[in-house]
Design a protein around this motif. Structure first.
Motif: not given
Lengths: 359, 299
Positions: A198, A202, A310, A313, B67, B70-71, B74
């Motif tokens: 996942s 994203f 966001v 996600a 997570m 990846v954030l 970004f």
């Protein structure tokens, strides 16, 4: 504007200049009389550049503002009476620096964000009915086409869906395997793998969304195509699960984050469409002006899309693994969707802030 | 302004709310490229450090780590540029180091909308082509062709306009300029007479001063400010010779007196031109006589 510092400065400088004043050039005299002023401003500007205007006291800020206007005045006079290039160059750069300090943004990031959330984004969305229609249309058409194509021949799946996205979920997989991907309860290791997947989705989605938005400049065709393509993937994916009798489960599985995520893609497409429409149908403006004008709302749509991504996600990475019951998944997914709709249709209805000020 | 192309720099003139036009030197594309490169370097390093810290401390469960990473990846793209340009008034870290900044074309303050718009376009202009370029080896021929076409368009756009705006700048209405730096040099017309007022060594008649214009005066100013040129420099002697010949100055300039002569001449010439300018006659350069006869004929 005259705040009483002039008299003091002028006296001192005339004393300094002394008797030599009389046989000086007019422009040299002009400079001698004002130089102290400029140096004061220079010092204030330097400090403000280093520490921001917050580094200055109340009186200093006042002096900065009036000093800036005086320097501007001096510059325009110097251009008329002086041929001293060094002087004009100095004044020009001093004025430019003072300008940058005086006209610095005066809002805090917090104020900016709250204004954006309270009025900016909802109002921009409500002004974009047609582009939003285009965006959702692209997505729905794509999904329908993907579904129908899969129905006619499942091998289309391999054409649409990139292998790294399908992640072993192909038409050849067994129904049991597919079910296990929806309800990731196969133990810790599997859920970790799902989380990584996942995370990949994203980053994939953000780059897709940004591309969909920005490529809209090219008459919005690339936005439409990309969104349509996303719809195709979605449709084929859904059809694959539906064929195996997992339609309801996959609908719930997609809903929990997909409502937000797919809406984000459609909204990004709407933003791109606004840019594209500006290029395609500029109206009475020139294309450049129209683009600049439409960009105000389009950028807000892009920010909204990023925000929703966001959130999606987060839901995808955390909530989806925790909640396995399809009904709760449906409720959460569409509940969040309802929240978006409520915010975007009801937010910023106060009407107190005029449209121009919101920008 | 006539100085708009000095030092080979492009200049963007723009009018602040006070109504007095100011010129900014347009940042060169090389500098901007450097700033962009530095930004990418810094954000990459920061991401790597944070990622290493997250992994090694291991306070978070593994799924949250992915997570978060990846954030992070970004956040260091468009959001980083938007936030840093908002906070530092049009400067990112790389721009601060290379000494350039973003300003609003129309002379108002830089708005958050502009910052967002120009940095969103960065995705199309820089990041997307970059990732495409990285995967050149795996792409088919026509995909590579498309990539290079894309790159070509993105690179060509800043060259097609005078102010070196990239696509994002055009849409947002912004301009990238050099940070202005101000140094106040001494006034040549003031420092000279202090020594010379005792005995005005050279006398200039109005016809002597009618030859040159603003351009020559300011060129002379540059020569006089150049501290490497001492009195017995051959170039100085040559300049003195040329000037005396052109203005038909009869008295010979004694050896060793060349700089004094030039200073005196500069002062007299500037006084003359400035008083003319005050009455509305600006002499751009030594060809002003041709322009003036034209004007007379019109009267």
């Amino acid at each position: 504007m005259d705040i009483g510092i002039d008299g003091r400065i002028d006296q001192r400088s005339t004393v300094n200049a002394g008797a030599a004043q009389n046989d000086m050039l007019r422009s040299a005299r002009f400079r001698v009389e004002r130089e102290t002023h400029w140096r004061q401003l220079d010092e204030l500007v330097t400090r403000a550049e280093q520490g921001g205007a917050a580094a200055l006291g109340y009186d200093e800020v006042r002096n900065l503002a009036s000093g800036y206007r005086q320097a501007m005045n001096s510059l325009s006079v110097a251009r008329d009476i002086s041929l001293d290039r060094a002087l004009i160059a100095y004044l020009e750069s001093l004025c430019a620096r003072a300008y940058l300090v005086v006209y610095a943004p005066q809002e805090s990031l917090g104020g900016l964000t709250s204004r954006l959330l309270r009025h900016g984004i909802p109002q921009a969305v409500r002004r974009s009915a047609l582009p939003l229609f285009i965006g959702f249309l692209a997505l729905i058409l794509g999904a329908a086409a993907g579904y129908r194509l899969y129905e006619s021949d499942p091998s289309w799946f391999y054409t649409f869906v990139p292998p790294e996205m399908a992640d072993q979920r192909t038409p050849d997989a067994s129904a049991d395997y597919l079910r296990s991907t929806i309800y990731g309860d196969e133990g810790q290791q599997d859920s970790d793998r799902l989380a990584a997947f996942s995370a990949f989705l994203f980053s994939h989605n953000t780059s897709i969304v940004v591309l969909i938005f920005t490529l809209g400049v090219f008459v919005s065709v690339p936005s439409f195509i990309l969104t349509f393509y996303n719809g195709l993937i979605l449709g084929a994916f859904f059809a694959m699960f539906a064929r195996k009798g997992l339609g309801y489960d996959v609908f719930a599985w997609l809903s929990i984050h997909g409502v937000t995520e797919l809406a984000a893609i459609a909204i990004a497409c709407a933003g791109g469409a606004r840019l594209g429409l500006a290029v395609l149908l500029p109206g009475t403006r020139t294309r450049k002006e129209a683009l600049r004008h439409q960009a105000h709302d389009a950028v807000k749509l892009a920010i909204l899309a990023a925000l929703m991504l966001v959130v999606a996600a987060f839901i995808e990475g955390v909530l989806r693994q925790l909640i396995q019951d399809p009904t709760s998944r449906l409720i959460i997914g569409w509940g969040v969707g309802l929240f978006w709709i409520a915010w975007l249709t009801l937010g910023g209805r106060g009407g107190k802030t005029p449209r121009e000020a919101v920008r | 302004m006539n100085q708009s192309l000095r030092d080979g720099k492009r200049a963007g003139e723009f009018i602040p709310p006070e109504g007095v036009p100011i010129t900014f030197a347009i940042a060169s594309l090389g500098t901007r490229f450097g700033a962009q490169f530095l930004d990418i370097l810094f954000t990459t390093i920061a991401t790597i450090i944070i990622a290493v810290v997250i992994v090694f401390t291991g306070v978070l469960p593994e799924s949250a780590q992915g997570m978060l990473m990846v954030l992070l990846g970004f956040l260091v793209q468009t959001p980083y540029y938007i936030l840093s340009e908002l906070i530092w008034n049009g400067r990112t870290l790389g721009k601060r180091i290379t000494g350039i900044r973003v300003i609003n074309v129309d002379g108002r303050r830089l708005t958050p909308h502009q910052v967002t718009a120009r940095n969103l376009m960065k995705e199309v202009e820089i990041f997307a082509p970059m990732s495409l370029l990285a995967s050149v080896g795996y792409q088919s021929a026509w995909e590579n062709g498309l990539t290079s076409l894309w790159l070509l368009v993105v690179v060509v756009v800043p060259f097609t306009n005078r102010r070196r705006q990239r696509l994002g700048d055009v849409i947002a209405g912004t301009l990238v300029v050099d940070n202005p730096r101000s140094v106040l040099l001494s006034d040549l017309a003031v420092s000279a007479p202090a020594a010379a007022s005792a005995q005005p060594a050279f006398e200039f008649l109005p016809e002597h001063l009618d030859v040159y214009g603003k351009y020559e005066l300011q060129t002379l100013e540059d020569v006089l400010r150049d501290s490497t040129k001492t009195a017995n420099h051959t170039e100085i002697q040559q300049i003195v010779r040329t000037i005396t010949r052109r203005i038909r100055y009869e008295d010979a300039v004694k050896p060793g007196q060349e700089l004094t002569f030039l200073n005196e001449f500069y002062r007299a010439q500037r006084e003359h031109l400035e008083s003319l300018k005050l009455f509305g006659t600006l002499r751009e350069n030594k060809y002003h006589q041709y322009a003036r006869t034209e004007a007379k004929r019109l009267i």
